[in-house]
Design an enzyme around this catalytic site. Sequence first.
Site, PDB file in Angstrom:
ATOM      1  N   GLN A  60      -5.420   2.895  16.529  1.00  0.00           N
ATOM      2  CA  GLN A  60      -6.814   2.513  15.822  1.00  0.00           C
ATOM      3  C   GLN A  60      -7.818   1.983  16.915  1.00  0.00           C
ATOM      4  O   GLN A  60      -7.429   1.664  17.951  1.00  0.00           O
ATOM      5  CB  GLN A  60      -6.395   1.123  15.178  1.00  0.00           C
ATOM      6  N   GLY A 116       0.104  -2.432   8.856  1.00  0.00           N
ATOM      7  CA  GLY A 116       1.184  -1.481   8.986  1.00  0.00           C
ATOM      8  C   GLY A 116       2.188  -1.911   9.927  1.00  0.00           C
ATOM      9  O   GLY A 116       2.988  -2.895   9.972  1.00  0.00           O
ATOM     10  N   ARG A 117       1.920  -1.248  11.258  1.00  0.00           N
ATOM     11  CA  ARG A 117       2.773  -1.189  12.366  1.00  0.00           C
ATOM     12  C   ARG A 117       3.246  -2.610  12.840  1.00  0.00           C
ATOM     13  O   ARG A 117       4.307  -3.028  13.046  1.00  0.00           O
ATOM     14  CB  ARG A 117       2.235  -0.380  13.531  1.00  0.00           C
ATOM     15  N   ASP A 176      -3.225   4.181  -2.667  1.00  0.00           N
ATOM     16  CA  ASP A 176      -4.315   4.735  -1.656  1.00  0.00           C
ATOM     17  C   ASP A 176      -4.222   6.146  -1.550  1.00  0.00           C
ATOM     18  O   ASP A 176      -3.712   6.912  -0.847  1.00  0.00           O
ATOM     19  CB  ASP A 176      -3.833   4.320  -0.297  1.00  0.00           C
ATOM     20  N   LEU A 177      -4.773   6.816  -2.766  1.00  0.00           N
ATOM     21  CA  LEU A 177      -4.909   8.339  -3.009  1.00  0.00           C
ATOM     22  C   LEU A 177      -6.450   8.826  -2.821  1.00  0.00           C
ATOM     23  O   LEU A 177      -6.523  10.018  -2.832  1.00  0.00           O
ATOM     24  CB  LEU A 177      -4.475   8.746  -4.219  1.00  0.00           C
ATOM     25  N   LYS A 178      -7.508   8.036  -2.855  1.00  0.00           N
ATOM     26  CA  LYS A 178      -8.730   8.358  -2.336  1.00  0.00           C
ATOM     27  C   LYS A 178      -9.025   9.585  -3.222  1.00  0.00           C
ATOM     28  O   LYS A 178      -9.339  10.551  -2.685  1.00  0.00           O
ATOM     29  CB  LYS A 178      -8.894   8.590  -0.728  1.00  0.00           C
ATOM     30  N   LEU A 179      -9.242   9.476  -4.405  1.00  0.00           N
ATOM     31  CA  LEU A 179      -9.586  10.471  -5.319  1.00  0.00           C
ATOM     32  C   LEU A 179     -11.123  10.887  -5.162  1.00  0.00           C
ATOM     33  O   LEU A 179     -11.996  10.257  -4.737  1.00  0.00           O
ATOM     34  CB  LEU A 179      -9.792   9.939  -7.058  1.00  0.00           C
ATOM     35  N   TYR A 180     -11.205  12.159  -5.371  1.00  0.00           N
ATOM     36  CA  TYR A 180     -12.643  12.832  -5.023  1.00  0.00           C
ATOM     37  C   TYR A 180     -12.347  14.188  -5.758  1.00  0.00           C
ATOM     38  O   TYR A 180     -11.734  15.204  -5.321  1.00  0.00           O
ATOM     39  CB  TYR A 180     -12.915  13.185  -3.369  1.00  0.00           C
ATOM     40  N   ASP A 181     -13.195  14.360  -6.732  1.00  0.00           N
ATOM     41  CA  ASP A 181     -13.431  15.601  -7.597  1.00  0.00           C
ATOM     42  C   ASP A 181     -14.464  15.422  -8.634  1.00  0.00           C
ATOM     43  O   ASP A 181     -15.477  14.688  -8.403  1.00  0.00           O
ATOM     44  CB  ASP A 181     -12.033  15.635  -8.476  1.00  0.00           C
ATOM     45  N   ILE A 182     -14.591  16.266  -9.499  1.00  0.00           N
ATOM     46  CA  ILE A 182     -15.619  16.089 -10.506  1.00  0.00           C
ATOM     47  C   ILE A 182     -15.404  14.945 -11.547  1.00  0.00           C
ATOM     48  O   ILE A 182     -14.210  14.563 -11.479  1.00  0.00           O
ATOM     49  CB  ILE A 182     -15.985  17.614 -11.250  1.00  0.00           C
ATOM     50  N   ARG A 226      -4.512  -6.390  13.360  1.00  0.00           N
ATOM     51  CA  ARG A 226      -3.571  -6.968  14.225  1.00  0.00           C
ATOM     52  C   ARG A 226      -3.641  -8.324  14.121  1.00  0.00           C
ATOM     53  O   ARG A 226      -4.337  -8.963  14.952  1.00  0.00           O
ATOM     54  CB  ARG A 226      -3.908  -6.382  15.716  1.00  0.00           C
ATOM     55  N   LYS A 250       0.849  -1.080   0.014  1.00  0.00           N
ATOM     56  CA  LYS A 250      -0.149  -0.027   0.050  1.00  0.00           C
ATOM     57  C   LYS A 250       0.896   1.299   0.049  1.00  0.00           C
ATOM     58  O   LYS A 250       1.497   1.545   0.844  1.00  0.00           O
ATOM     59  CB  LYS A 250      -0.728   0.027   1.199  1.00  0.00           C
ATOM     60  N   THR A 266     -12.803   6.193   8.647  1.00  0.00           N
ATOM     61  CA  THR A 266     -12.977   5.698  10.210  1.00  0.00           C
ATOM     62  C   THR A 266     -12.436   6.698  11.238  1.00  0.00           C
ATOM     63  O   THR A 266     -12.629   6.639  12.337  1.00  0.00           O
ATOM     64  CB  THR A 266     -12.246   4.462  10.229  1.00  0.00           C
ATOM     65  N   ASN A 273     -15.327  14.029 -14.429  1.00  0.00           N
ATOM     66  CA  ASN A 273     -14.213  13.927 -15.729  1.00  0.00           C
ATOM     67  C   ASN A 273     -12.746  14.052 -14.928  1.00  0.00           C
ATOM     68  O   ASN A 273     -11.811  13.536 -15.727  1.00  0.00           O
ATOM     69  CB  ASN A 273     -14.381  15.156 -16.568  1.00  0.00           C
TER      70      ASN A 273
HETATM   71  O1  C5P Z   1      -0.317   0.744  11.120  1.00  0.00           O
HETATM   72  P1  C5P Z   1      -1.451   0.083  10.786  1.00  0.00           P
HETATM   73  O2  C5P Z   1      -1.601  -1.307  10.574  1.00  0.00           O
HETATM   74  O3  C5P Z   1      -2.602   0.666  11.819  1.00  0.00           O
HETATM   75  O4  C5P Z   1      -1.982   0.815   9.450  1.00  0.00           O
HETATM   76  C1  C5P Z   1      -3.143   0.941   8.830  1.00  0.00           C
HETATM   77  C2  C5P Z   1      -2.948   1.700   7.475  1.00  0.00           C
HETATM   78  O5  C5P Z   1      -4.430   1.780   7.008  1.00  0.00           O
HETATM   79  C3  C5P Z   1      -2.423   3.007   7.568  1.00  0.00           C
HETATM   80  O6  C5P Z   1      -1.809   3.059   6.393  1.00  0.00           O
HETATM   81  C4  C5P Z   1      -3.728   3.971   7.712  1.00  0.00           C
HETATM   82  O7  C5P Z   1      -3.378   5.215   6.977  1.00  0.00           O
HETATM   83  C5  C5P Z   1      -4.533   3.242   6.769  1.00  0.00           C
HETATM   84  N1  C5P Z   1      -6.124   3.286   6.950  1.00  0.00           N
HETATM   85  C6  C5P Z   1      -6.495   3.015   8.200  1.00  0.00           C
HETATM   86  N2  C5P Z   1      -8.076   3.330   8.374  1.00  0.00           N
HETATM   87  C7  C5P Z   1      -8.688   3.727   7.230  1.00  0.00           C
HETATM   88  C8  C5P Z   1      -8.167   3.995   6.035  1.00  0.00           C
HETATM   89  C9  C5P Z   1      -6.805   3.824   6.023  1.00  0.00           C
HETATM   90  O8  C5P Z   1      -5.899   2.657   9.176  1.00  0.00           O
HETATM   91  N3  C5P Z   1      -9.905   4.017   7.693  1.00  0.00           N
END
Ligand code: C5P
Length: 234
Positions: A189, A209-210, A60-66, A180, A31, A120, A68
Amino acid sequence: MNLVVALDLPSAAENLRLAESLAGFDNLWMKVGFRTYIRDGRDFIDTLKTLNPHFKIFLDLKLYDIPNTMADAAEEIARLGVEMFNIHASAGERAMRTVMERLEPFGRERPLVLAVTALTSFSEEEFRRIYEKGIDEKAEQFARMSYEAGLDGVVCSAFESRAIKEATSQEFLTLSPGIRPFGEAAGDQQRVADLELAAKEGVDFPVVGRPIYRDEDPAAKVERILSMIRPSTF
Ligand code: C5P
């Protein structure tokens, strides 16, 4: 399920070191978020692909615009050669349809497109002030709208995955952060799920991630996760 590793370290060098340590695995998704893409751009994507041509990339850029403008961006993203990206469902059904239509010429090569339903980070009250509905109700409505617009799936918490599939289709993909795998520390989280629960709820893409990059041996952690899940192919 397919494991998605969040490359959230603060520099390109650190993210690439992590990716390099995972280059021996097939079926791994990476990601790449705002920060990394804005700073390190398409070179970073190319370097990841050089490290392991089997790495699949979720931008993971979450686009939001018009509509086109979103479709223009989607087309450029498809040209980058990434396998998945996301857009906001609240941009509307027409925007989502326009994006999917624009990707048609890419055929089977087109990236998967997921919708973000409710971020979230919102509290129930903050969310209601914007959308005038509760998070659960609106997230499900956004998921149905995304499904009807032809998207491939949604980003949602593991706890929403089952209801979303029931409201749309079992084939509609769910990607869930906040995983986790073996009950590691939740960090910031709010609601975390372990791998077993994610599998039970039908999550297609657990994002981790972590628990991986803070582990003293990320490759061993990934190996342990992969031994618990059966990869699906797309
Ligand atoms: O470190 P961890 O496992 O919490 O990372 C979760 C990843 O998912 C991070 O890149 C975080 O920005 C992303 N994310 C999130 N909750 C969302 C959308 C994306 O934790 N609703």
